[in-house]
Design a protein around this motif. Structure first.
Motif, mmCIF file in Angstrom:
data_model
loop_
_atom_site.group_PDB
_atom_site.id
_atom_site.type_symbol
_atom_site.label_atom_id
_atom_site.label_comp_id
_atom_site.label_asym_id
_atom_site.label_seq_id
_atom_site.Cartn_x
_atom_site.Cartn_y
_atom_site.Cartn_z
ATOM 1 N N SER A 54 13.066 -0.188 45.171
ATOM 2 C CA SER A 54 13.779 0.739 45.940
ATOM 3 C C SER A 54 12.748 1.204 47.037
ATOM 4 C CB SER A 54 14.035 2.116 44.973
ATOM 5 O OG SER A 54 14.631 2.977 45.789
ATOM 6 N N ASP A 55 13.335 1.058 48.183
ATOM 7 C CA ASP A 55 12.711 1.734 49.550
ATOM 8 C C ASP A 55 11.235 0.791 49.711
ATOM 9 O OD1 ASP A 55 14.521 3.709 50.086
ATOM 10 O OD2 ASP A 55 13.595 4.904 48.612
ATOM 11 N N GLY A 56 11.520 -0.525 49.098
ATOM 12 C CA GLY A 56 10.282 -1.192 49.352
ATOM 13 C C GLY A 56 9.132 -1.183 48.245
ATOM 14 N N ALA A 57 9.413 -0.284 47.227
ATOM 15 C CA ALA A 57 8.470 -0.218 46.219
ATOM 16 C C ALA A 57 9.036 -0.986 44.804
ATOM 17 C CB ALA A 57 8.328 1.271 45.984
ATOM 18 N N VAL A 58 8.275 -1.478 44.268
ATOM 19 C CA VAL A 58 8.776 -2.432 42.880
ATOM 20 C C VAL A 58 8.574 -1.295 41.980
ATOM 21 C CG1 VAL A 58 8.168 -4.087 41.270
ATOM 22 C CG2 VAL A 58 7.761 -4.515 43.650
ATOM 23 N N ILE A 59 9.740 -1.213 41.227
ATOM 24 C CA ILE A 59 10.033 -0.047 40.121
ATOM 25 C C ILE A 59 9.688 -0.777 38.969
ATOM 26 C CG2 ILE A 59 11.565 1.835 39.027
ATOM 27 C CD1 ILE A 59 10.712 2.220 42.008
ATOM 28 N N PHE A 60 10.262 -1.915 38.752
ATOM 29 C CA PHE A 60 9.981 -2.873 37.494
ATOM 30 C C PHE A 60 10.104 -4.062 37.730
ATOM 31 C CE2 PHE A 60 12.519 -4.728 34.000
ATOM 32 C CZ PHE A 60 11.565 -4.502 32.920
ATOM 33 N N HIS A 61 9.342 -4.946 36.806
ATOM 34 C CA HIS A 61 9.369 -6.366 37.219
ATOM 35 C C HIS A 61 8.791 -6.833 35.861
ATOM 36 C CE1 HIS A 61 8.226 -10.169 39.558
ATOM 37 N NE2 HIS A 61 9.139 -10.306 38.734
ATOM 38 N N ARG A 62 9.874 -7.974 35.330
ATOM 39 C CA ARG A 62 9.271 -8.326 34.113
ATOM 40 C C ARG A 62 9.918 -9.694 34.248
ATOM 41 N NH1 ARG A 62 11.196 -5.905 28.435
ATOM 42 N NH2 ARG A 62 9.869 -4.395 29.394
ATOM 43 N N GLY A 63 9.033 -10.878 34.298
ATOM 44 C CA GLY A 63 9.256 -12.223 34.277
ATOM 45 C C GLY A 63 9.221 -13.147 32.976
ATOM 46 N N ILE A 64 9.786 -14.219 33.023
ATOM 47 C CA ILE A 64 9.570 -14.854 31.386
ATOM 48 C C ILE A 64 8.281 -15.344 31.319
ATOM 49 C CG2 ILE A 64 10.260 -17.095 30.500
ATOM 50 C CD1 ILE A 64 12.822 -17.106 32.242
ATOM 51 N N PRO A 65 7.666 -14.866 30.060
ATOM 52 C CA PRO A 65 6.372 -15.153 29.873
ATOM 53 C C PRO A 65 6.073 -16.776 29.886
ATOM 54 C CG PRO A 65 7.343 -13.793 28.019
ATOM 55 C CD PRO A 65 8.550 -14.247 28.970
ATOM 56 N N ILE A 66 4.794 -17.062 30.344
ATOM 57 C CA ILE A 66 4.318 -18.343 30.686
ATOM 58 C C ILE A 66 4.423 -19.305 29.659
ATOM 59 C CG2 ILE A 66 2.035 -18.035 30.504
ATOM 60 C CD1 ILE A 66 3.276 -20.448 32.812
ATOM 61 N N GLU A 67 4.078 -19.050 28.509
ATOM 62 C CA GLU A 67 4.384 -19.801 27.149
ATOM 63 C C GLU A 67 5.849 -20.159 26.896
ATOM 64 O OE1 GLU A 67 3.959 -15.809 25.677
ATOM 65 O OE2 GLU A 67 3.069 -16.817 27.315
ATOM 66 N N VAL A 68 6.699 -19.305 27.199
ATOM 67 C CA VAL A 68 8.278 -19.549 27.040
ATOM 68 C C VAL A 68 8.592 -20.360 27.925
ATOM 69 C CG1 VAL A 68 10.450 -18.455 26.723
ATOM 70 C CG2 VAL A 68 8.321 -17.282 25.787
ATOM 71 N N GLU A 69 8.217 -20.120 29.249
ATOM 72 C CA GLU A 69 8.515 -20.960 30.486
ATOM 73 C C GLU A 69 8.181 -22.355 30.299
ATOM 74 O OE1 GLU A 69 8.088 -22.512 34.601
ATOM 75 O OE2 GLU A 69 6.958 -22.363 32.872
ATOM 76 N N ARG A 70 6.839 -22.737 29.808
ATOM 77 C CA ARG A 70 6.565 -24.092 29.733
ATOM 78 C C ARG A 70 7.644 -24.728 28.361
ATOM 79 N NH1 ARG A 70 1.281 -25.805 30.625
ATOM 80 N NH2 ARG A 70 0.351 -24.396 32.057
ATOM 81 N N ARG A 71 7.813 -23.787 27.526
ATOM 82 C CA ARG A 71 8.705 -24.705 26.368
ATOM 83 C C ARG A 71 10.118 -24.991 27.263
ATOM 84 N NH1 ARG A 71 10.629 -21.987 22.286
ATOM 85 N NH2 ARG A 71 9.768 -19.929 22.940
ATOM 86 N N VAL A 72 10.715 -23.898 27.997
ATOM 87 C CA VAL A 72 12.087 -24.132 28.690
ATOM 88 C C VAL A 72 12.053 -25.321 29.542
ATOM 89 C CG1 VAL A 72 13.571 -23.203 30.236
ATOM 90 C CG2 VAL A 72 12.863 -21.835 28.521
ATOM 91 N N ILE A 73 10.869 -25.474 30.343
ATOM 92 C CA ILE A 73 10.682 -26.684 31.141
ATOM 93 C C ILE A 73 10.729 -27.919 30.602
ATOM 94 C CG2 ILE A 73 9.181 -27.773 32.760
ATOM 95 C CD1 ILE A 73 10.417 -25.046 33.557
ATOM 96 N N ASP A 74 9.970 -27.946 29.342
ATOM 97 C CA ASP A 74 9.744 -29.219 28.545
ATOM 98 C C ASP A 74 11.402 -29.649 27.963
ATOM 99 O OD1 ASP A 74 7.023 -29.255 29.216
ATOM 100 O OD2 ASP A 74 6.384 -28.464 27.123
ATOM 101 N N TRP A 75 12.008 -28.609 27.496
ATOM 102 C CA TRP A 75 13.287 -28.636 27.016
ATOM 103 C C TRP A 75 14.178 -29.281 27.975
ATOM 104 C CZ3 TRP A 75 18.132 -26.513 27.526
ATOM 105 C CH2 TRP A 75 19.184 -26.716 26.410
ATOM 106 N N LEU A 76 14.116 -28.702 28.871
ATOM 107 C CA LEU A 76 15.004 -29.206 30.232
ATOM 108 C C LEU A 76 14.625 -30.725 30.677
ATOM 109 C CD1 LEU A 76 15.275 -25.863 32.414
ATOM 110 C CD2 LEU A 76 17.093 -26.897 31.132
ATOM 111 N N HIS A 77 13.246 -31.005 30.531
ATOM 112 C CA HIS A 77 13.009 -32.309 30.925
ATOM 113 C C HIS A 77 13.095 -33.231 29.910
ATOM 114 C CE1 HIS A 77 9.610 -31.116 34.086
ATOM 115 N NE2 HIS A 77 10.543 -31.701 34.694
ATOM 116 N N ASP A 78 13.146 -33.000 28.606
ATOM 117 C CA ASP A 78 13.712 -33.760 27.424
ATOM 118 C C ASP A 78 15.380 -34.159 27.454
ATOM 119 O OD1 ASP A 78 10.977 -33.766 26.694
ATOM 120 O OD2 ASP A 78 11.292 -32.364 24.947
ATOM 121 N N ARG A 79 15.814 -33.196 28.162
ATOM 122 C CA ARG A 79 17.354 -33.537 28.330
ATOM 123 C C ARG A 79 17.999 -33.879 29.371
ATOM 124 N NH1 ARG A 79 19.717 -30.070 23.784
ATOM 125 N NH2 ARG A 79 21.926 -30.153 24.587
ATOM 126 N N HIS A 80 16.809 -34.088 30.317
ATOM 127 C CA HIS A 80 17.210 -34.507 31.734
ATOM 128 C C HIS A 80 18.229 -33.770 32.354
ATOM 129 C CE1 HIS A 80 14.932 -38.058 30.512
ATOM 130 N NE2 HIS A 80 15.795 -38.320 29.343
#
Length: 276
Positions: free
Chosen positions: A70-96
């Motif tokens: 809001s007005d250029g200030a970040v009020i909230f930001h939560r991303g996907i945890p890196i350990e979960v993100e890695r599992r997602v990437i591997d899962w997508l690669h495995d399924r092509h």
């Protein structure tokens, strides 16, 4: 003053990413009248640069609620945890399954995205009546793509991937119960892509955070959307409007149904609620 929360694809712009002149006028007039207008979208910040440049919105709720500004200030930001993100990437690669990672700094695509996502993206824009959709390349349909970037990342808000079948979406929801699983595909809510976002976060939760930051309540908020993923947004606001080109579930949940996104829908909705 009202706080106006506007979904982007299918609401502010059509699914060909075209901003109607009447929508531009609606946002400008509402802001001139003292109202605050925020995009509330599944897009990440990197995908909003062109729209921000044109409209100078008051802020953004992005990644289906994972990012609030809001007005250029970040009020909230939560991303996907890196350990979960890695599992997602591997899962997508495995399924092509071709995919892209939505980050505030860009859209980081898989090695096979240009070829593997072409048909799905062409179908996406064809549904909007885009001329010669089957001749368009991925780079012409999407902006902000980063090829050859690092895919194991700690700044990912959401992961979108091409669906080989609807079963891929169902399997992704089972494989990653800690994340929010959805599908998207444009008109008619066709399932062309799946996505995985931050668990426990949606547009409604982040709207409440924004309203608290602004010292406002739900009674001060009006929501505009077009699909069932916008229903929690409708429920978090004192009033809601669905586009006439939207899905039937979203229409049934809204207080008012305006005309289609490309038939002055946003302008007519703003008129109905006295914003312009």
């Amino acid at each position: 003053m009202m706080v106006v929360l506007v979904d982007v694809d299918g609401t502010l712009v059509d699914y060909g990413n075209r901003l109607p002149e009447s929508a531009r006028r609606a946002v400008g007039r509402a802001r001139a009248n003292g109202h605050r207008v925020y995009a509330c979208t599944g897009r990440s910040k990197a995908e909003m640069a062109a729209i921000d440049a044109e409209l100078a919105l008051d802020g953004l709720i992005g990644a289906n609620g994972g990012y609030v500004e809001s007005d250029g200030a970040v009020i909230f930001h939560r991303g996907i945890p890196i350990e979960v993100e890695r599992r997602v990437i591997d899962w997508l690669h495995d399924r092509h399954l071709p995919f892209y990672l939505e980050s505030n700094s860009g859209l980081y695509v898989s090695e096979d995205f240009r070829e593997g996502a072409r048909a799905a993206l062409q179908a996406y824009v064809h549904g909007q009546g885009t001329p010669h959709a089957d001749e368009l390349e991925v780079d012409q349909i999407m902006c902000g793509l980063v090829f050859g970037g690092e895919l194991y990342r700690d700044d990912v808000n959401k992961v979108s991937f091409v669906l080989g079948s609807y079963q891929d979406h169902l399997d992704s929801a089972r494989a990653f119960p800690e994340l929010e699983a959805h599908t998207w595909g444009g008109v008619g809510e066709r399932a062309l892509f799946g996505d995985l976002g931050v668990g426990g976060i949606d547009k409604a939760a982040s709207v409440r955070l924004l309203l608290e930051h602004l010292g406002a309540t739900s009674a001060d908020a009006i929501a505009f959307g077009d699909t069932k993923i916008d229903i929690p947004l409708f429920e978090a606001c004192g009033a809601s409007c669905c586009m006439g080109s939207g899905g039937e579930e979203a229409k049934a949940a809204a207080d008012f149904v305006t005309t289609g996104v490309d038939v002055d829908g946003l302008w007519n909705g703003f008129v109905h609620f006295g914003l312009v």
